[in-house]
Enzyme design. Structure first.
Site, PDB file in Angstrom:
ATOM      1  N   GLU A  44       4.508  46.192  68.393  1.00 34.86           N
ATOM      2  CA  GLU A  44       4.929  47.564  68.771  1.00 34.86           C
ATOM      3  C   GLU A  44       3.225  48.460  69.392  1.00 34.86           C
ATOM      4  O   GLU A  44       3.008  48.833  70.334  1.00 34.86           O
ATOM      5  CB  GLU A  44       4.742  48.322  67.902  1.00 34.86           C
ATOM      6  CG  GLU A  44       5.266  49.689  68.587  1.00 34.86           C
ATOM      7  CD  GLU A  44       6.762  50.417  69.010  1.00 34.86           C
ATOM      8  OE1 GLU A  44       8.083  48.437  69.131  1.00 34.86           O
ATOM      9  OE2 GLU A  44       6.954  50.805  69.695  1.00 34.86           O
ATOM     10  N   ASP A  45       2.194  48.489  68.761  1.00 35.97           N
ATOM     11  CA  ASP A  45       0.994  49.177  69.359  1.00 35.97           C
ATOM     12  C   ASP A  45      -0.219  48.304  69.550  1.00 35.97           C
ATOM     13  O   ASP A  45      -0.779  49.105  70.114  1.00 35.97           O
ATOM     14  CB  ASP A  45       0.727  49.491  68.323  1.00 35.97           C
ATOM     15  CG  ASP A  45       1.366  50.184  67.266  1.00 35.97           C
ATOM     16  OD1 ASP A  45       2.092  51.141  67.783  1.00 35.97           O
ATOM     17  OD2 ASP A  45       1.621  50.685  65.989  1.00 35.97           O
TER      18      ASP A  45
END
Ligand code: MN
Length: 741
Positions: free
Chosen positions: A90-91
């Protein structure tokens, strides 16, 4: 590790990782330890350089989530590795494929499932619902996805302090709306309780603190009562050679608060209910079930049981796997005490839920209820073009509902939500049985489709080939499955009629030597007020539109172009005007201060909960950029906080002296001479409130009444309530939160 971390942080990270590996019972082989270390190293590399809002290095978060997954949920090595990696895709720049290459497909697919869920509540409502469906799909595939998501949410809630207030409210709202019920459904009792308590703490800090203080203050008294009650039980169990623990059942702050709300009772009356747990290590020679009952029998030698308060969750466990024997006894101090008897295995399932089930897989028959539930979700998800939003609401209903167990004529078990009807039962077994259902026999007695079932009912469904789904059915079906299936049937029916209508129009036009084109369709749509061509076909198919009239419409003058132009330019002009009118943008990060200054009155008071100054409130920015104030515990507000988190603005009252707000109080008491005049005197002597209306009804020497008041602040209202309580003969005085009831 390099210079990104301070020395202290380095030490902390190392310590946390060691603890993680230590506490994971299932990770003790070298191979497993290496896998976890490897996952940690990747997460550490990926998140390096990033800090959380609190200032901590980001890696603290995945480690904490992994520790919750290991210690509080009981996940194994792969689950813990996935928890460590849950924010990596996600990051950071790493992809699911990278993880698959470095680890294995299972871990990669769990991380993938978790990635899709991120930002779930930051999107439009329908996107959210769609994502929710994905969440459930990945859960059905591998329940670890949702377990790690819950661990993630729990850690975010535990560290919510560092977020700005609007974010705190939004996250708490979501937690209460969907995550706590999910945890409950999966049997994660401890996590559910903590999530609820934390949500309450951030939404109503004062209420939370108040109840918490009272719990602490009365804990000593509670403890001595419990000790006194359990002393003879302890002696007896020890005499029988049992290894056991007896503990008080802690009541969560949230559960106390929601009971106070629901029953409109003060803390003291809620908290007085006593309960203890007896958790024992079973002897090897007899079954756990038999031992639970024999412990129950031992306690009946000591205290008198309440005959109608015996619950056997052992013979028939709850759908989330919960097993225990609950009974209520009269203590020597004259209060009823609930006793829950469980083995250590049952206790672990009660605390850790689904994951603990895996550990006891040998006992496989007991698992079937949870498997059934997952199977039902899978069936619901099979129908992709169903309205996602409605699905979300239906699904949530199913999360909250408690369940009853019913039986087919052959004695097979059918689990249904409480309040389910005979028709729900039919759909639960098979959709065709539902479609053809005309009635049922419950315990051999004939009943209608809408008949509400009770636990233990035996149900035989009666069918007819001529039966068809009916709209009225929506009035009494309760399960998401039945609703979905009925909607499906109507959709199919509609599609059929659309096709029939299209054919009919085609045939009609062919006779006139014409073919269907957009011009003709436009004309007919306009004339018959159909939004699109499907609706037109449907109306023709159903016979609402008679094609014999159509020739007249088609021969009318062509569509007036001037009308069209005029409409277009008008529309444009209107748009420009709207732009001029636009309200200044609200800065959502700053709390909205609600003041006496009329100029600043950009907000309105919601009609569902009528908050007054002093209440905990939030502001919701509606479609027209207007701010609407709600009480934080208003049902509408909780839904808004979770589904439109980005439109929530936190709000606080400033001094309020000029503006009045309406509030209602309810009063009960003993009807004595002049009580009304005493009441009105106290109110009119109060300089801070004004009475709008009073309504009193008395019967059999008792009266009930309601008074509408104009007030400036809750403080004034509370003072008035205290003064009214002092009047002789008055029993209760309480503020009514929802005034329309
Ligand atoms: Mn996270």
């Amino acid at each position: 590790m390099d210079d990104f971390y301070t020395k202290d942080e380095q030490k902390k990270v190392k310590l946390q990782l060691d603890k993680l590996i230590q506490t994971c019972v299932k990770c003790q082989t070298d191979e497993n330890k290496n896998l976890i270390t490897k996952a940690f190293k990747l997460a550490d590399r990926a998140h390096k350089g990033i800090r959380r809002k609190s200032g901590e290095p980001y890696i603290f978060h995945p480690i904490a989530v992994a520790r919750i997954a290991a210690e509080e949920i009981g996940l194994g090595t792969k689950g813990i590795a996935a928890a460590l990696l849950h924010d990596v895709v996600e990051d950071t720049d790493y992809t699911v494929e990278d993880i698959e290459k470095m680890f294995n497909p299972k871990i990669a697919s769990i991380v993938d499932g978790l990635t899709k869920l991120e930002g779930f509540f930051d999107q439009t409502e329908s996107q959210q619902a769609e994502n929710f469906r994905k969440l459930l799909l990945s859960m059905v595939e591998d329940v670890r996805v949702i377990l790690i998501k819950l661990a993630d949410r729990l850690h975010n809630m535990r560290t919510l302090d560092s977020m700005p207030e609007n974010k705190r409210l939004k996250i708490s709202g979501e937690t209460l709306y969907i995550y706590a019920p999910l945890a409950h459904r999966l049997g994660l009792y401890a996590i559910k309780t903590e999530l609820e308590d934390l949500s309450l703490k951030y939404e109503h800090p004062k209420i939370y603190e108040d109840i918490n203080n009272k719990v602490v203050a009365s804990s000593l008294k509670q403890l001595s009562l419990i000790n006194k009650f359990s002393a003879p039980i302890k002696d007896r169990l020890a005499f029988e050679g049992y290894e056991f623990e007896i503990k008080g059942r802690p009541k969560s702050i949230y559960s106390i608060w929601s009971k106070m709300q629901k029953k409109n009772l003060p803390f003291e009356e809620i908290y007085d209910v006593q309960a203890i747990r007896v958790v024992f290590k079973p002897h090897l020679n007899t079954s756990e079930k038999a031992q639970c009952w024999s412990i129950y029998a031992m306690i009946t030698d000591l205290y008198k049981p309440k005959p109608d308060r015996l619950r056997d969750w052992i013979s028939v466990p709850k759908a989330n796997g919960y097993e225990a024997l609950h009974a209520t006894f009269m203590s020597s101090s004259g209060v009823w005490v609930e006793v829950q008897v469980r083995s250590r295995r049952m206790d672990e399932i009660a605390e850790k839920g689904f994951a603990a089930h895996w550990k006891y897989k040998e006992n496989s028959e007991k698992e079937s209820e949870l498997d059934n539930w997952l199977k039902r979700i899978r069936e619901l998800l099979e129908n992709p073009d169903d309205d996602s939003l409605e699905f979300l609401d239906d699904f949530k209903l199913n999360l909250f509902a408690s369940e009853i167990l019913t039986f087919t004529p052959k004695g097979e078990r059918v689990v249904l939500p409480n309040g389910a009807t005979a028709l729900d039962f039919a759909f639960e077994i098979h959709s065709d049985l539902g479609y053809r259902c005309i009635g049922a026999k419950v315990n051999y007695k004939l009943v209608p489709l809408s008949h509400k079932l009770k636990a233990g009912d035996q149900v035989e469904i009666l069918t007819s080939k001529k039966q068809k789904p009916k709209w009225e059915w929506f009035d009494f079906v309760t399960t998401a499955k039945a609703k979905t299936r009925i909607k499906e049937a109507f959709k199919k029916e509609r599609k059929k009629l659309v096709r029939k209508g299209e054919k009919a129009l085609e045939n009609y036009l062919t006779k006139k030597k014409l073919t269907i084109n957009s011009k003709i369709l436009k004309k007919l749509q306009n004339h018959y007020n159909a939004k699109n061509k499907d609706e037109l076909y449907f109306k023709i198919g159903k016979g609402i539109i008679e094609l014999s009239d159509a020739s007249k419409i088609l021969s009318d003058k062509p569509y007036n172009k001037w009308v069209k132009y005029w409409r277009l330019s008008f529309g444009k002009g209107k748009n420009i005007k709207e732009d001029d009118d636009e309200q200044p943008e609200v800065d959502k990060k700053k709390p909205l201060l609600l003041t006496d200054d009329k100029e600043q009155h950009k907000y309105t008071i919601s009609t569902c909960c009528h908050p007054i100054p002093g209440d905990d409130v939030i502001a919701y920015q509606d479609g027209n950029e207007k701010l609407v104030l709600h009480n934080r515990n208003c049902k509408v507000a909780i839904k808004l906080m979770s589904s439109h988190g980005d439109r929530i603005v936190s709000a606080h009252w400033e001094s309020q002296k000029l503006l009045s707000y309406i509030a209602r109080i309810n009063i009960t008491g003993i009807d004595s001479l002049g009580i009304v005049s005493k009441l009105t005197k106290v109110i009119s002597d109060d300089g801070n409130v004004n009475m709008r209306s009073i309504h009193i009804e008395s019967h059999d020497g008792i009266f009930e009444g309601s008074i509408y008041l104009y007030i400036h602040h809750t403080k004034d209202l509370n003072n008035l309530i205290l003064r009214l309580m002092k009047i002789k003969g008055i029993h209760t005085v309480s503020r009514q939160e929802r005034m329309n009831e």
